[in-house]
Design a protein around this motif. Structure first.
Motif, PDB file in Angstrom:
ATOM      1  N   GLN A 222     -14.927 -43.354 -56.109  1.00  0.00           N
ATOM      2  CA  GLN A 222     -14.240 -42.591 -55.447  1.00  0.00           C
ATOM      3  C   GLN A 222     -12.805 -43.349 -54.896  1.00  0.00           C
ATOM      4  O   GLN A 222     -11.856 -42.677 -54.877  1.00  0.00           O
ATOM      5  CB  GLN A 222     -15.031 -42.306 -54.101  1.00  0.00           C
ATOM      6  N   THR A 223     -12.807 -44.608 -54.756  1.00  0.00           N
ATOM      7  CA  THR A 223     -11.682 -45.362 -54.476  1.00  0.00           C
ATOM      8  C   THR A 223     -10.885 -45.101 -55.725  1.00  0.00           C
ATOM      9  O   THR A 223      -9.363 -44.945 -55.458  1.00  0.00           O
ATOM     10  CB  THR A 223     -11.713 -46.496 -53.965  1.00  0.00           C
ATOM     11  N   LEU A 224     -11.091 -44.919 -56.901  1.00  0.00           N
ATOM     12  CA  LEU A 224     -10.157 -44.808 -57.885  1.00  0.00           C
ATOM     13  C   LEU A 224      -9.661 -43.376 -58.060  1.00  0.00           C
ATOM     14  O   LEU A 224      -8.415 -43.160 -58.055  1.00  0.00           O
ATOM     15  CB  LEU A 224     -10.762 -44.982 -59.235  1.00  0.00           C
ATOM     16  N   LEU A 225     -10.506 -42.342 -57.671  1.00  0.00           N
ATOM     17  CA  LEU A 225     -10.148 -40.993 -57.815  1.00  0.00           C
ATOM     18  C   LEU A 225      -8.964 -40.826 -56.548  1.00  0.00           C
ATOM     19  O   LEU A 225      -8.154 -40.229 -56.702  1.00  0.00           O
ATOM     20  CB  LEU A 225     -11.302 -40.085 -57.444  1.00  0.00           C
ATOM     21  N   ASP A 226      -9.427 -41.558 -55.361  1.00  0.00           N
ATOM     22  CA  ASP A 226      -8.330 -41.372 -54.162  1.00  0.00           C
ATOM     23  C   ASP A 226      -7.205 -42.292 -54.275  1.00  0.00           C
ATOM     24  O   ASP A 226      -6.183 -42.207 -53.589  1.00  0.00           O
ATOM     25  CB  ASP A 226      -9.116 -42.086 -53.021  1.00  0.00           C
ATOM     26  N   GLY A 227      -7.172 -43.140 -55.168  1.00  0.00           N
ATOM     27  CA  GLY A 227      -5.921 -43.947 -55.387  1.00  0.00           C
ATOM     28  C   GLY A 227      -5.967 -44.932 -54.053  1.00  0.00           C
ATOM     29  O   GLY A 227      -4.395 -45.260 -53.830  1.00  0.00           O
ATOM     30  N   VAL A 228      -6.784 -45.475 -53.883  1.00  0.00           N
ATOM     31  CA  VAL A 228      -6.781 -46.474 -52.701  1.00  0.00           C
ATOM     32  C   VAL A 228      -7.063 -47.918 -53.041  1.00  0.00           C
ATOM     33  O   VAL A 228      -8.317 -47.975 -53.709  1.00  0.00           O
ATOM     34  CB  VAL A 228      -7.668 -46.010 -51.579  1.00  0.00           C
ATOM     35  N   PRO A 229      -6.183 -48.739 -53.066  1.00  0.00           N
ATOM     36  CA  PRO A 229      -6.619 -50.226 -53.377  1.00  0.00           C
ATOM     37  C   PRO A 229      -7.777 -50.759 -52.498  1.00  0.00           C
ATOM     38  O   PRO A 229      -8.122 -50.216 -51.616  1.00  0.00           O
ATOM     39  CB  PRO A 229      -5.347 -50.829 -53.297  1.00  0.00           C
ATOM     40  N   ASP A 230      -8.293 -51.926 -53.078  1.00  0.00           N
ATOM     41  CA  ASP A 230      -9.285 -52.540 -52.428  1.00  0.00           C
ATOM     42  C   ASP A 230      -8.440 -53.498 -51.177  1.00  0.00           C
ATOM     43  O   ASP A 230      -7.180 -53.470 -51.258  1.00  0.00           O
ATOM     44  CB  ASP A 230     -10.006 -53.376 -53.263  1.00  0.00           C
ATOM     45  N   GLY A 231      -9.223 -54.052 -50.580  1.00  0.00           N
ATOM     46  CA  GLY A 231      -8.875 -54.920 -49.294  1.00  0.00           C
ATOM     47  C   GLY A 231      -8.078 -56.147 -49.432  1.00  0.00           C
ATOM     48  O   GLY A 231      -7.203 -56.847 -48.940  1.00  0.00           O
ATOM     49  N   LEU A 232      -8.452 -56.867 -50.716  1.00  0.00           N
ATOM     50  CA  LEU A 232      -8.265 -58.392 -50.760  1.00  0.00           C
ATOM     51  C   LEU A 232      -7.391 -58.666 -52.383  1.00  0.00           C
ATOM     52  O   LEU A 232      -7.209 -59.669 -52.665  1.00  0.00           O
ATOM     53  CB  LEU A 232      -9.391 -59.190 -50.862  1.00  0.00           C
ATOM     54  N   GLY A 233      -7.357 -57.525 -53.348  1.00  0.00           N
ATOM     55  CA  GLY A 233      -6.840 -57.476 -54.389  1.00  0.00           C
ATOM     56  C   GLY A 233      -5.214 -58.095 -54.237  1.00  0.00           C
ATOM     57  O   GLY A 233      -4.548 -57.919 -53.247  1.00  0.00           O
ATOM     58  N   VAL A 234      -4.801 -58.758 -55.338  1.00  0.00           N
ATOM     59  CA  VAL A 234      -3.401 -59.573 -55.351  1.00  0.00           C
ATOM     60  C   VAL A 234      -2.204 -58.459 -55.408  1.00  0.00           C
ATOM     61  O   VAL A 234      -1.243 -58.892 -54.690  1.00  0.00           O
ATOM     62  CB  VAL A 234      -3.446 -60.861 -56.197  1.00  0.00           C
ATOM     63  N   ASP A 235      -2.391 -57.392 -55.831  1.00  0.00           N
ATOM     64  CA  ASP A 235      -1.266 -56.664 -55.919  1.00  0.00           C
ATOM     65  C   ASP A 235      -1.880 -55.080 -55.746  1.00  0.00           C
ATOM     66  O   ASP A 235      -2.074 -54.473 -56.952  1.00  0.00           O
ATOM     67  CB  ASP A 235      -0.786 -56.875 -57.354  1.00  0.00           C
ATOM     68  N   PRO A 236      -1.737 -54.586 -54.529  1.00  0.00           N
ATOM     69  CA  PRO A 236      -2.186 -53.217 -54.448  1.00  0.00           C
ATOM     70  C   PRO A 236      -1.461 -52.268 -55.072  1.00  0.00           C
ATOM     71  O   PRO A 236      -2.025 -51.125 -55.553  1.00  0.00           O
ATOM     72  CB  PRO A 236      -2.195 -53.127 -52.760  1.00  0.00           C
ATOM     73  N   ALA A 237      -0.003 -52.316 -55.216  1.00  0.00           N
ATOM     74  CA  ALA A 237       0.646 -51.288 -55.672  1.00  0.00           C
ATOM     75  C   ALA A 237       0.483 -51.387 -57.393  1.00  0.00           C
ATOM     76  O   ALA A 237       0.191 -50.082 -57.861  1.00  0.00           O
ATOM     77  CB  ALA A 237       2.079 -51.530 -55.535  1.00  0.00           C
ATOM     78  N   ALA A 238       0.165 -52.378 -58.025  1.00  0.00           N
ATOM     79  CA  ALA A 238      -0.157 -52.498 -59.264  1.00  0.00           C
ATOM     80  C   ALA A 238      -1.498 -51.711 -59.406  1.00  0.00           C
ATOM     81  O   ALA A 238      -1.895 -51.191 -60.589  1.00  0.00           O
ATOM     82  CB  ALA A 238      -0.257 -53.740 -59.853  1.00  0.00           C
ATOM     83  N   GLN A 239      -2.488 -52.196 -58.573  1.00  0.00           N
ATOM     84  CA  GLN A 239      -3.957 -51.428 -58.759  1.00  0.00           C
ATOM     85  C   GLN A 239      -3.902 -49.908 -58.654  1.00  0.00           C
ATOM     86  O   GLN A 239      -4.401 -49.282 -59.264  1.00  0.00           O
ATOM     87  CB  GLN A 239      -4.776 -51.958 -57.626  1.00  0.00           C
ATOM     88  N   VAL A 240      -3.066 -49.440 -57.660  1.00  0.00           N
ATOM     89  CA  VAL A 240      -3.020 -48.051 -57.391  1.00  0.00           C
ATOM     90  C   VAL A 240      -2.344 -47.423 -58.886  1.00  0.00           C
ATOM     91  O   VAL A 240      -2.831 -46.365 -58.943  1.00  0.00           O
ATOM     92  CB  VAL A 240      -2.246 -47.751 -56.127  1.00  0.00           C
ATOM     93  N   LYS A 241      -1.252 -48.093 -59.308  1.00  0.00           N
ATOM     94  CA  LYS A 241      -0.603 -47.642 -60.369  1.00  0.00           C
ATOM     95  C   LYS A 241      -1.695 -47.591 -61.549  1.00  0.00           C
ATOM     96  O   LYS A 241      -1.851 -46.577 -62.349  1.00  0.00           O
ATOM     97  CB  LYS A 241       0.368 -48.646 -60.941  1.00  0.00           C
TER      98      LYS A 241
END
Ligand SMILES: [Zn+2]
Length: 279
Positions: A222-241
């Protein structure tokens, strides 16, 4: 015929705000660590690909030793405030492979999506295997800086010397930068940065369906579908991309999303439930 087996190496609880970021910038990191709300019990998955050219394991799960005092650095706040495990010795990847009818000693190739503790906890079972890690990930995990970044590298087997993959930079199409793992091209390694900079995913083509073994690209579908990053990953912008590029792939072809911790993965694999992207 190629087959994917899902293996569960125990359970983990993290903060709700680590599963799905609350806030941005420093607030996001603070909440990811200190949120009062815990996630539900999350499984810790690894995947075995049974391919005609040989067995390929993706991730090695967590070790029961992670439950023991002193396994993680005492000075690191995350392991004390943000993380709880339930991993019994029988949950480890060796016994779980045996339950599925395989022997860890017979696995020639292990791909690590990244080197966080619950993906690299079973390394010791695969002393003779060819281990594949992204060069970027391996570098980030070294030394004291690596331990501070959440890689308990002092617990790796002393002879851990993976083959380092240099993946091409991510453009507009994730598959354009993928590297084949099998001669028939059905199993491929893909750069999927964000959760960590060197994070990788593995795609498996079976009957015209892409099964994407995605590690911690997102904790939930669901967070992939919503395009919401996790809370502690190093690069939230890259994760959303990365999330967006995976949704693009799922618009073009049937794609089953399999990751490290979504409780729905066994059912999705069994019933070949494809990612349903709106629009
Ligand atoms: Zn991780």
């Amino acid at each position: 015929m190629t087959k994917i087996h899902i293996l569960r190496t125990g359970s983990v609880w993290i903060k709700a705000a680590q599963v799905r970021a609350k806030g941005t910038g420093l607030a996001r990191t603070w909440n990811g660590l200190f949120d009062r709300e815990w996630s539900p019990e999350l499984p810790i998955f690894a995947y075995l690909i049974e391919h005609p050219e040989g067995l390929i394991l993706v991730d090695t799960g967590e070790t029961a030793r992670a439950m023991q005092k002193g396994y993680f650095p005492r000075w690191h706040p995350y392991y004390h405030v943000g993380l709880r495990f339930n991993v019994k010795p029988s949950d480890e990847i060796g016994p779980q492979l045996r339950l599925a009818g395989f022997d860890a000693a017979d696995v020639p190739t292990v791909v690590l999506t990244h080197l966080h503790t619950d993906h690299a906890g079973g390394l010791a079972y695969f002393g003779k295997a060819r281990m594949l890690v992204s060069a970027v990930e391996f570098k980030a995990a070294q030394g004291f800086a690596g331990r501070a970044a959440g890689y308990p590298n002092h617990q790796w087997p002393k002879d851990f010397a993976p083959e380092l993959l240099q993946l091409p930079p991510v453009g507009a199409d994730l598959m354009a930068a993928s590297v084949p793992l099998t001669k028939d091209g059905a199993v491929r390694v893909i750069a999927a940065p964000g959760h960590t900079r060197g994070h990788m995913a593995v795609s498996v083509d079976i009957d015209g369906i892409m099964f994407l073994i995605a590690g911690d690209v997102s904790y939930l579908e669901q967070t992939l579908l919503d395009g919401v990053p996790d809370g502690l990953g190093v690069d939230p912008a890259a994760q959303v991309k990365t999330h967006g590029l995976i949704r693009d792939m799922a618009r073009r072809r049937p794609l089953v999303y399999l990751n490290g911790h979504d409780p729905a993965c066994p059912q999705r694999l069994r019933e070949r439930q494809t990612l349903q992207v709106a629009g």
